[in-house]
Structures are given as structure tokens and as C-alpha cells.
Write an enzyme that holds these catalytic residues in place. Structure first.
Site, PDB file in Angstrom:
ATOM      1  N   CYS A 135       0.865  -1.179   0.000  1.00  0.00           N
ATOM      2  CA  CYS A 135       0.000   0.000   0.000  1.00  0.00           C
ATOM      3  C   CYS A 135       0.897   1.223   0.000  1.00  0.00           C
ATOM      4  O   CYS A 135       2.121   1.111   0.088  1.00  0.00           O
ATOM      5  CB  CYS A 135      -0.950   0.015   1.194  1.00  0.00           C
ATOM      6  SG  CYS A 135      -2.365   1.123   0.878  1.00  0.00           S
ATOM      7  N   CYS A 160      -0.084   4.179   1.890  1.00  0.00           N
ATOM      8  CA  CYS A 160      -0.423   5.116   2.973  1.00  0.00           C
ATOM      9  C   CYS A 160       0.715   5.341   3.969  1.00  0.00           C
ATOM     10  O   CYS A 160       0.932   6.463   4.422  1.00  0.00           O
ATOM     11  CB  CYS A 160      -1.689   4.670   3.695  1.00  0.00           C
ATOM     12  SG  CYS A 160      -1.731   2.949   4.180  1.00  0.00           S
ATOM     13  N   CYS A 176      -3.989   6.132   0.716  1.00  0.00           N
ATOM     14  CA  CYS A 176      -3.495   4.917   0.053  1.00  0.00           C
ATOM     15  C   CYS A 176      -3.202   5.112  -1.432  1.00  0.00           C
ATOM     16  O   CYS A 176      -2.826   4.168  -2.120  1.00  0.00           O
ATOM     17  CB  CYS A 176      -4.492   3.783   0.249  1.00  0.00           C
ATOM     18  SG  CYS A 176      -4.843   3.444   1.999  1.00  0.00           S
ATOM     19  N   LYS A 223     -12.412  -5.226   1.824  1.00  0.00           N
ATOM     20  CA  LYS A 223     -11.832  -4.445   2.917  1.00  0.00           C
ATOM     21  C   LYS A 223     -12.739  -3.267   3.210  1.00  0.00           C
ATOM     22  O   LYS A 223     -12.949  -2.397   2.364  1.00  0.00           O
ATOM     23  CB  LYS A 223     -10.434  -3.959   2.547  1.00  0.00           C
ATOM     24  CG  LYS A 223      -9.766  -3.182   3.678  1.00  0.00           C
ATOM     25  CD  LYS A 223      -8.354  -2.772   3.311  1.00  0.00           C
ATOM     26  CE  LYS A 223      -7.725  -1.937   4.397  1.00  0.00           C
ATOM     27  NZ  LYS A 223      -6.381  -1.466   4.017  1.00  0.00           N
ATOM     28  N   ARG A 265      -3.468   2.415  13.046  1.00  0.00           N
ATOM     29  CA  ARG A 265      -2.941   3.650  12.451  1.00  0.00           C
ATOM     30  C   ARG A 265      -1.813   4.217  13.277  1.00  0.00           C
ATOM     31  O   ARG A 265      -0.897   4.841  12.752  1.00  0.00           O
ATOM     32  CB  ARG A 265      -4.058   4.654  12.246  1.00  0.00           C
ATOM     33  CG  ARG A 265      -5.017   4.041  11.238  1.00  0.00           C
ATOM     34  CD  ARG A 265      -6.003   4.977  10.633  1.00  0.00           C
ATOM     35  NE  ARG A 265      -6.748   4.202   9.641  1.00  0.00           N
ATOM     36  CZ  ARG A 265      -8.024   4.332   9.380  1.00  0.00           C
ATOM     37  NH1 ARG A 265      -8.708   5.250  10.010  1.00  0.00           N
ATOM     38  NH2 ARG A 265      -8.604   3.594   8.477  1.00  0.00           N
ATOM     39  N   ARG A 315     -11.016   7.338   4.610  1.00  0.00           N
ATOM     40  CA  ARG A 315     -10.756   6.407   3.510  1.00  0.00           C
ATOM     41  C   ARG A 315     -12.051   5.903   2.877  1.00  0.00           C
ATOM     42  O   ARG A 315     -12.052   4.906   2.169  1.00  0.00           O
ATOM     43  CB  ARG A 315      -9.914   5.234   4.018  1.00  0.00           C
ATOM     44  CG  ARG A 315      -8.535   5.653   4.492  1.00  0.00           C
ATOM     45  CD  ARG A 315      -7.542   4.519   4.433  1.00  0.00           C
ATOM     46  NE  ARG A 315      -6.182   5.015   4.590  1.00  0.00           N
ATOM     47  CZ  ARG A 315      -5.508   5.016   5.741  1.00  0.00           C
ATOM     48  NH1 ARG A 315      -6.053   4.532   6.825  1.00  0.00           N
ATOM     49  NH2 ARG A 315      -4.286   5.491   5.790  1.00  0.00           N
ATOM     50  N   GLU A 321     -16.560  -7.035  -5.349  1.00  0.00           N
ATOM     51  CA  GLU A 321     -15.123  -6.745  -5.164  1.00  0.00           C
ATOM     52  C   GLU A 321     -14.293  -8.021  -5.288  1.00  0.00           C
ATOM     53  O   GLU A 321     -13.264  -8.049  -5.968  1.00  0.00           O
ATOM     54  CB  GLU A 321     -14.875  -6.113  -3.781  1.00  0.00           C
ATOM     55  CG  GLU A 321     -15.153  -4.623  -3.687  1.00  0.00           C
ATOM     56  CD  GLU A 321     -14.058  -3.782  -4.341  1.00  0.00           C
ATOM     57  OE1 GLU A 321     -13.139  -4.348  -4.952  1.00  0.00           O
ATOM     58  OE2 GLU A 321     -14.132  -2.540  -4.249  1.00  0.00           O
ATOM     59  N   LYS A 379     -11.593  -8.285   5.610  1.00  0.00           N
ATOM     60  CA  LYS A 379     -11.026  -7.479   6.694  1.00  0.00           C
ATOM     61  C   LYS A 379     -11.972  -6.342   7.039  1.00  0.00           C
ATOM     62  O   LYS A 379     -12.408  -5.651   6.117  1.00  0.00           O
ATOM     63  CB  LYS A 379      -9.675  -6.917   6.233  1.00  0.00           C
ATOM     64  CG  LYS A 379      -8.950  -6.090   7.287  1.00  0.00           C
ATOM     65  CD  LYS A 379      -7.647  -5.523   6.741  1.00  0.00           C
ATOM     66  CE  LYS A 379      -6.925  -4.755   7.832  1.00  0.00           C
ATOM     67  NZ  LYS A 379      -5.730  -4.079   7.371  1.00  0.00           N
ATOM     68  N   SER A 390      -6.613  -4.694  14.392  1.00  0.00           N
ATOM     69  CA  SER A 390      -6.025  -4.154  15.621  1.00  0.00           C
ATOM     70  C   SER A 390      -7.024  -3.997  16.762  1.00  0.00           C
ATOM     71  O   SER A 390      -6.725  -4.340  17.911  1.00  0.00           O
ATOM     72  CB  SER A 390      -5.351  -2.822  15.315  1.00  0.00           C
ATOM     73  OG  SER A 390      -6.254  -1.920  14.707  1.00  0.00           O
ATOM     74  N   TYR A 430      -2.605 -10.864  15.431  1.00  0.00           N
ATOM     75  CA  TYR A 430      -1.474 -10.378  16.214  1.00  0.00           C
ATOM     76  C   TYR A 430      -1.144 -11.345  17.347  1.00  0.00           C
ATOM     77  O   TYR A 430      -0.096 -11.243  17.965  1.00  0.00           O
ATOM     78  CB  TYR A 430      -1.782  -8.975  16.762  1.00  0.00           C
ATOM     79  CG  TYR A 430      -1.988  -7.975  15.655  1.00  0.00           C
ATOM     80  CD1 TYR A 430      -0.901  -7.444  14.970  1.00  0.00           C
ATOM     81  CD2 TYR A 430      -3.267  -7.592  15.247  1.00  0.00           C
ATOM     82  CE1 TYR A 430      -1.077  -6.566  13.923  1.00  0.00           C
ATOM     83  CE2 TYR A 430      -3.455  -6.710  14.198  1.00  0.00           C
ATOM     84  CZ  TYR A 430      -2.354  -6.202  13.531  1.00  0.00           C
ATOM     85  OH  TYR A 430      -2.535  -5.349  12.481  1.00  0.00           O
TER      86      TYR A 430
END
Ligand SMILES: [Zn+2]
Length: 335
Positions: A126, A128, A136, A205, A215, A227, A243, A258, A284, A323
Site C-alpha cells: 500500500c 499510505c 493509500c 476491505k 494507524r 478512507r 469486489e 477485513k 487491531s 497479532y
């Protein structure tokens, strides 16, 4: 088989098969395995650098040497793959760091592939993190405001993808959500001789508040606006299927949904409709919520983490990006 014709009480007693751990295990319909896990990392220049991220306990911005330590630990625990995000020293309006031959992600890929050749290295593609404005794609400002330009951004994304492949990345994962980017990246990879490098596309997404802590981690918050002109509206499952369909036609080998937990219906539909290898990204805030509640003693971290991942598997995910991957691999090994 029709589940409603399964029988009647008292001849049928479903509790018979729930009486012991061994019986329950024998008839379990969905399995969690360390082989399904992908661990995301945030890498930045430096040495011995391990910068904690406030809202993501246990997650750090790491210099390449520290990344290697943590990646080796994950691999040893049974995690087969990592996903790299880069934080460059300098940002500009051309996202130069995204496709620099010696950019931070490119360096990290070379290091990991040299030291841990069996570990699968997936790179997020990406712009960003590398753009001074944090969007992005390329931004055009005029009297009406700012617009994110689609087609000119494809060139930079393709360049970034090719430079990751050149560095040795095993899988390229575009997350930008520009129209046509999977095709542009596929063409560029093929031209550069990387016809065998798979693309894992962030296909569905959504513009999500669950990305908040990320972020800070990737230092990629947009400096103006949001976004929503490129990421998807959270209310649109049919558009998500479109998509995914487009990305499949453009050459995506793996598709991703996501965030994960709040979008299990999307995951289920994507897997049912397309049958492709499908990834779920536990983002996150999903991580942060579990960690925060566990830190307060309100929930059992291990049990809730495993149950959440199992839900993603049940909904159709083959690949779990989390994570907590290293912890999860260890927990699964304990059983
Ligand atoms: Zn981005």
C-alpha cells in the site's frame, strides 16, 4: 443430509457425544491449527529498536534485528507465515519508500529470507505508510477538495509489489483498494519474471473503526479526510462479492476479508461463493478489545482468542491473520 431428519428424542440424544474430551474431539467439525496462522509485523529502520504500540499490547514497531528475533520465535512456535508492514524514515507525496530498492520492507524481506528461508514472508502493498498525507493513493487537490486518484496510483502500487518480489517476498498482499490494482500488479509481476509469486488480495476491505489502533502502529493515519472514498461501506455485502469477483478475475490467488469478527457473514458468503483460499484479518481493535478486557480480568484471554479464531474458521477462513499468532501457536501446542 438434512439436519432436521437427524432423529427424535429419546432415541436421539445429542449429549451422548459430548461426554468426554476424547469424544468431543472425535466429532469436532472445525479445527484450529498453527499451520493456518499469519503474524503481522511493523518494521522500521534502526537497531535494537522495540517501540511499544499503546493500544496494541504485545505488538511493537521493530527494527530489522528485533523483527528477526520475534519472527524466529513465532516460527519456532509453529507459525508458518508473517505479514510485513513498513514504516519509512521519510514520507513524501510519491510514496518513494514503498518501492525503493533498499526500502525498509525490502530490507526486512531479504533478512528474513536469508535467516529463516522456510518462513513464508507476505508483504503488505500500500502507499499510505509512505505518503506524507497518509492516503493509500496519489492525492489531487483542487477547489472542490482532495481526491484520491485511482489509475495513476496503480503504477506506484505495481512498482512496490515488484520490488517486494525482487527482494524475495513469497506472497504479495495489496491492501489499497484501488480499482484494477490486482490486474496491474499481476501484469507487473509477470513482466518482471515473477509469474509464480501469488497475490493475496485484501478483496473485501471495509472502512472500519476497528482499524483505529493500527494507524498508530503503522503511522498511517490520513492527514485529512478519511478512507471512505476507496474502502468499502460496512453495510454492503453484495458489493463485497463484486469486489471479490473482480479481484479473482484480475488474478488474485487468495482473497481476504477485513476486519474479521464483525464481518463473518461476508467471510461465509465469500468462501461459499468462490471457494478460493480465503483469509480473515483479525484487526487491531479486535486484538485491543480482547487484551483490554483480559487485562481487567473480565475475560479469559486464551479462551476468547481461540473461540474468536474458531468462529472465523467456521465462517470459512482458511488463513487467520492475527497479532496473537505466536501465543495461539503455543496454546495449540499445549493441548
Ligand atoms: Zn493504505
Amino acid at each position: 443430509m438434512n439436519v432436521h431428519s437427524a432423529g427424535q428424542f429419546p432415541a436421539t440424544r445429542l449429549r451422548r457425544l459430548r461426554q468426554s474430551p476424547a469424544l468431543r474431539s472425535l466429532v469436532r467439525e472445525t479445527q484450529l491449527s498453527a499451520s493456518q496462522l499469519v503474524l503481522p509485523f511493523f518494521v522500521r529502520a534502526g537497531r535494537k529498536l522495540r517501540r511499544a504500540i499503546n493500544a496494541m499490547p504485545g505488538v511493537f514497531q521493530l527494527s530489522p534485528d528485533e523483527l528477526l528475533t520475534d519472527a524466529a520465535r513465532a516460527y519456532k512456535a509453529g507459525v508458518p507465515a508473517v505479514l510485513l508492514f513498513g514504516i519509512p524514515d521519510r514520507k513524501d507525496v510519491k510514496a518513494s519508500g514503498a518501492y525503493a530498492k533498499n526500502g525498509i520492507v525490502q530490507q526486512a524481506v531479504r533478512l528474513l529470507k536469508r535467516e529463516l528461508p522456510q518462513l513464508l514472508v507476505i508483504t503488505d502493498v500500500c502507499l499510505c505508510e509512505y505518503m506524507s498525507h497518509g492516503h493509500c493513493g496519489i492525492v489531487q487537490k483542487d477547489k472542490r477538495g482532495a481526491r484520491i486518484l485511482n489509475d495513476p496510483s496503480l503504477k506506484l502500487l505495481s512498482q512496490a509489489a515488484a520490488s517486494h518480489a525482487e527482494a524475495g517476498a513469497d506472497i504479495i498482499a495489496p491492501s489499497d483498494i484501488m480499482d484494477g490494482r490486482v490486474r496491474a500488479i499481476r501484469e507487473q509481476l509477470d513482466r518482471a519474471g515473477f509469474t509464480d509469486t501469488p497475490i493475496m488480495s485484501y478483496a473485501a476491505k471495509f472502512a472500519s473503526a476497528y482499524y483505529g489502533p493500527f494507524r498508530e502502529a503503522a503511522e498511517s493515519a490520513p492527514q485529512f479526510g478519511d478512507r471512505r472514498s476507496y474502502q468499502m461501506d460496512a453495510a454492503n455485502p453484495l458489493e463485497a462479492l463484486r469486489e471479490v469477483s473482480l479481484d479473482v478475475q484480475e488474478g488474485a490467488d487468495i482473497v481476504m476479508v477485513k476486519p474479521a469478527l464483525a464481518y463473518l457473514d461476508i467471510l461465509y458468503r465469500v468462501k461459499s461463493e468462490f471457494g478460493l483460499p480465503t483469509a480473515a484479518y483479525a484487526v487491531s481493535a479486535e486484538h485491543a478489545m480482547i487484551k483490554a478486557a483480559a487485562a481487567n480480568g473480565w475475560i479469559d484471554e486464551k479462551a476468547v482468542t481461540l473461540e474468536s479464531l474458531l468462529a472465523m474458521r467456521r465462517a470459512g477462513a482458511d488463513i487467520l491473520i492475527t497479532y496473537a499468532a505466536t501465543d495461539v501457536a503455543r496454546w495449540l501446542g499445549e493441548k
